[in-house]
Structure formats: C-alpha cells, structure tokens
Design an enzyme around this catalytic site. Structure first.
Site, PDB file in Angstrom:
ATOM      1  N   HIS A 279      -3.389  28.447  42.709  1.00  0.00           N
ATOM      2  CA  HIS A 279      -2.179  28.500  41.895  1.00  0.00           C
ATOM      3  C   HIS A 279      -1.234  29.529  42.532  1.00  0.00           C
ATOM      4  CE1 HIS A 279       0.324  28.164  38.368  1.00  0.00           C
ATOM      5  NE2 HIS A 279       0.392  29.475  38.328  1.00  0.00           N
TER       6      HIS A 279
ATOM      7  N   THR B 256     -11.094  25.483  34.525  1.00  0.00           N
ATOM      8  CA  THR B 256     -11.643  25.310  33.181  1.00  0.00           C
ATOM      9  C   THR B 256     -10.672  24.413  32.405  1.00  0.00           C
ATOM     10  OG1 THR B 256     -10.480  27.263  32.379  1.00  0.00           O
ATOM     11  CG2 THR B 256     -12.726  27.604  33.193  1.00  0.00           C
TER      12      THR B 256
ATOM     13  N   MET C 126      -1.008  17.837  41.168  1.00  0.00           N
ATOM     14  CA  MET C 126      -0.062  18.123  40.090  1.00  0.00           C
ATOM     15  C   MET C 126      -0.309  17.312  38.823  1.00  0.00           C
ATOM     16  SD  MET C 126       1.541  20.522  41.532  1.00  0.00           S
ATOM     17  CE  MET C 126       2.983  20.831  40.520  1.00  0.00           C
TER      18      MET C 126
ATOM     19  N   GLU D  78      -8.704  25.084  30.181  1.00  0.00           N
ATOM     20  CA  GLU D  78      -7.397  25.698  29.943  1.00  0.00           C
ATOM     21  C   GLU D  78      -6.644  25.796  31.273  1.00  0.00           C
ATOM     22  OE1 GLU D  78      -5.593  29.606  27.651  1.00  0.00           O
ATOM     23  OE2 GLU D  78      -7.755  29.337  27.826  1.00  0.00           O
ATOM     24  N   LEU D  79      -5.401  25.320  31.284  1.00  0.00           N
ATOM     25  CA  LEU D  79      -4.619  25.220  32.518  1.00  0.00           C
ATOM     26  C   LEU D  79      -4.444  26.585  33.200  1.00  0.00           C
ATOM     27  CD1 LEU D  79      -2.812  23.314  34.288  1.00  0.00           C
ATOM     28  CD2 LEU D  79      -0.886  24.133  32.912  1.00  0.00           C
ATOM     29  N   ASP D  80      -4.791  26.641  34.503  1.00  0.00           N
ATOM     30  CA  ASP D  80      -4.595  27.847  35.325  1.00  0.00           C
ATOM     31  C   ASP D  80      -5.312  29.074  34.767  1.00  0.00           C
ATOM     32  OD1 ASP D  80      -3.058  26.316  37.055  1.00  0.00           O
ATOM     33  OD2 ASP D  80      -1.203  26.765  35.998  1.00  0.00           O
TER      34      ASP D  80
ATOM     35  N   ASN E  55      -9.237  25.600  42.085  1.00  0.00           N
ATOM     36  CA  ASN E  55      -7.807  25.317  42.234  1.00  0.00           C
ATOM     37  C   ASN E  55      -7.130  26.502  42.909  1.00  0.00           C
ATOM     38  OD1 ASN E  55      -5.255  24.015  41.757  1.00  0.00           O
ATOM     39  ND2 ASN E  55      -4.931  25.355  39.988  1.00  0.00           N
TER      40      ASN E  55
ATOM     41  N   GLN F 113       0.014  32.775  52.771  1.00  0.00           N
ATOM     42  CA  GLN F 113      -1.190  33.472  52.284  1.00  0.00           C
ATOM     43  C   GLN F 113      -2.180  32.492  51.665  1.00  0.00           C
ATOM     44  OE1 GLN F 113      -1.838  36.768  52.844  1.00  0.00           O
ATOM     45  NE2 GLN F 113      -0.020  36.474  54.105  1.00  0.00           N
TER      46      GLN F 113
ATOM     47  N   LEU G 179      -5.716  17.824  33.930  1.00  0.00           N
ATOM     48  CA  LEU G 179      -6.963  17.066  33.807  1.00  0.00           C
ATOM     49  C   LEU G 179      -7.509  17.166  32.392  1.00  0.00           C
ATOM     50  CD1 LEU G 179      -8.253  18.357  37.210  1.00  0.00           C
ATOM     51  CD2 LEU G 179      -7.538  16.001  36.714  1.00  0.00           C
TER      52      LEU G 179
END
Ligand code: GRF
Length: 193
Positions: A113, A145, A94, A147-149, A111, A177, A97
């Site tokens: 999400h 990358t 959490m 850019e977040l998510d 990651n 899942q 970066l």
C-alpha cells in the site's frame, strides 16, 4: 516448489520487481519458490505483457463480467488455486476482496500500500499526504485481512516529501522504494514457510 501467484490491475511494476528479484536472486534454488502465475482483473493490464515476456502464465478474471463481488471472487479463487499457491501477492490490485476470499488465503496473502500505514488507508494516498503537510511519505507491505489496508505490517520504507512535490512526483519516489521492499518482504515470508 512454492508457487507465488501475483494479482495486478495495471502496470505491474511491483510484480516485475518481484519477478526480477526471483530471477536474479535465484529463488528457485535458494527458496524453492517461483512466480507461477500473474492474474489480472483488467484484460488490458500492461503487466500481463510483462509477465508473458518473462515466460510466466497469465490469466484474466474480468470483474466487469461478473454481476456480484461474490461470483467475481469465486472465479478469481479458481484461477489462483489452479496454481496451488504458497503465497498470493497483491501488487497494484485495485479490487476490494470479500471476507470469504481473504479467509480462504489467510496467512498466505500480502499487499503493498502506498502510504505509511496506519496513515492513509484507501485511495489517493499521495495527495492526502500532501494535503496534510506530511514531511514523510512511504509504502507498507502488510498481511491482508478482511479490513481494507489493515493487517500485520511486514515492511515499510519512508521517503521525504519535498516542497515542490505533486502527487505524481511523490508517487514516483515512493514507487522506487516499493520495488525494493516488496521483493525483500516476499522472500522473507517464503524463507519462513
Ligand atoms: C503501487 O503504488 C501500489 O502500492 C499501489 O498501486 C501502485 C501499483 O503500481 N497499490 P504497479 O502496478 O505495481 O506498477
């Protein structure tokens, strides 16, 4: 041996799912890969106990001990690079970066999400899906990358949103899942390496 380093902040159930898959599917023999270490930014993260019980090396890089994101990320990189990772796996990690950190692991950091990206990047994904009246929710494994998510989508799973769902019941359905798609996506990446 291809080393996997998993970053967590809390329960670490996705990390545990990957550790279980690595063991049950004999990744060491089949893929020449192993979970080498689990690193947490929170000293009390429950996942650290789970990792230790599985005989995996653990480390803590406490973000509260660092005055800036840059020094935290530098310390984190040092802890990760001690294991010469082929793949860095963010699993409920959490912290946002820095671009320098992301660039350092370009092409070998992923990651998970808890939404069907590109819908609902950021926090509170389940409540936001409920508020929007979504009929489907889910999870996405993607490359990391700056850019977040964002970043290339590697795997997704969808679940129905049920009429009585709360953010918690929906999160639990999505999490089951996550535990299926994340180990599978990680194994596929390792196979290609
Ligand atoms: C998961 O829903 C993950 O997608 C999100 O945080 C949760 C972490 O769960 N980023 P766990 O720590 O893997 O149990």
């Amino acid at each position: 041996m291809k080393n996997i380093v998993i970053l967590i902040s809390g329960t670490g159930s996705n990390m545990a799912a990957i550790v279980r898959a690595a063991e049950q599917q004999r990744w060491a023999e089949r893929l020449g890969a192993r979970v080498a270490a689990v690193v947490s930014n929170r000293p009390g993260a429950r996942g650290l106990d789970t990792a230790q019980a599985a005989g995996i090396a653990t480390a803590v890089v406490d973000h509260k001990a660092h005055a800036s994101r840059d020094t935290f990320d530098a310390a984190l990189m040092q802890a990760i690079d001690a294991h010469q990772p082929a793949l860095v796996v963010l699993a409920g990690f959490m912290r946002i970066l820095t671009p320098g950190f992301v660039a350092h692991y370009e092409g070998r950091i992923v990651n998970i999400h808890p939404s069907l990206l590109p819908a609902f990047p950021g926090l509170h994904t389940h409540q936001r899906a409920l508020d929007e009246g979504c009929k489907l929710a889910g999870a996405t494994v993607h490359r990391v990358t700056a850019e977040l998510d964002h970043g290339e989508i590697l795997a997704q799973a969808a679940v129905p949103v049920l009429p009585d769902d709360t953010a918690d019941t929906l999160a639990a359905r999505v999490l089951t899942q996550e535990h299926l798609i994340y180990p599978r996506a990680v194994a596929e990446l390792l196979q290609k390496q």
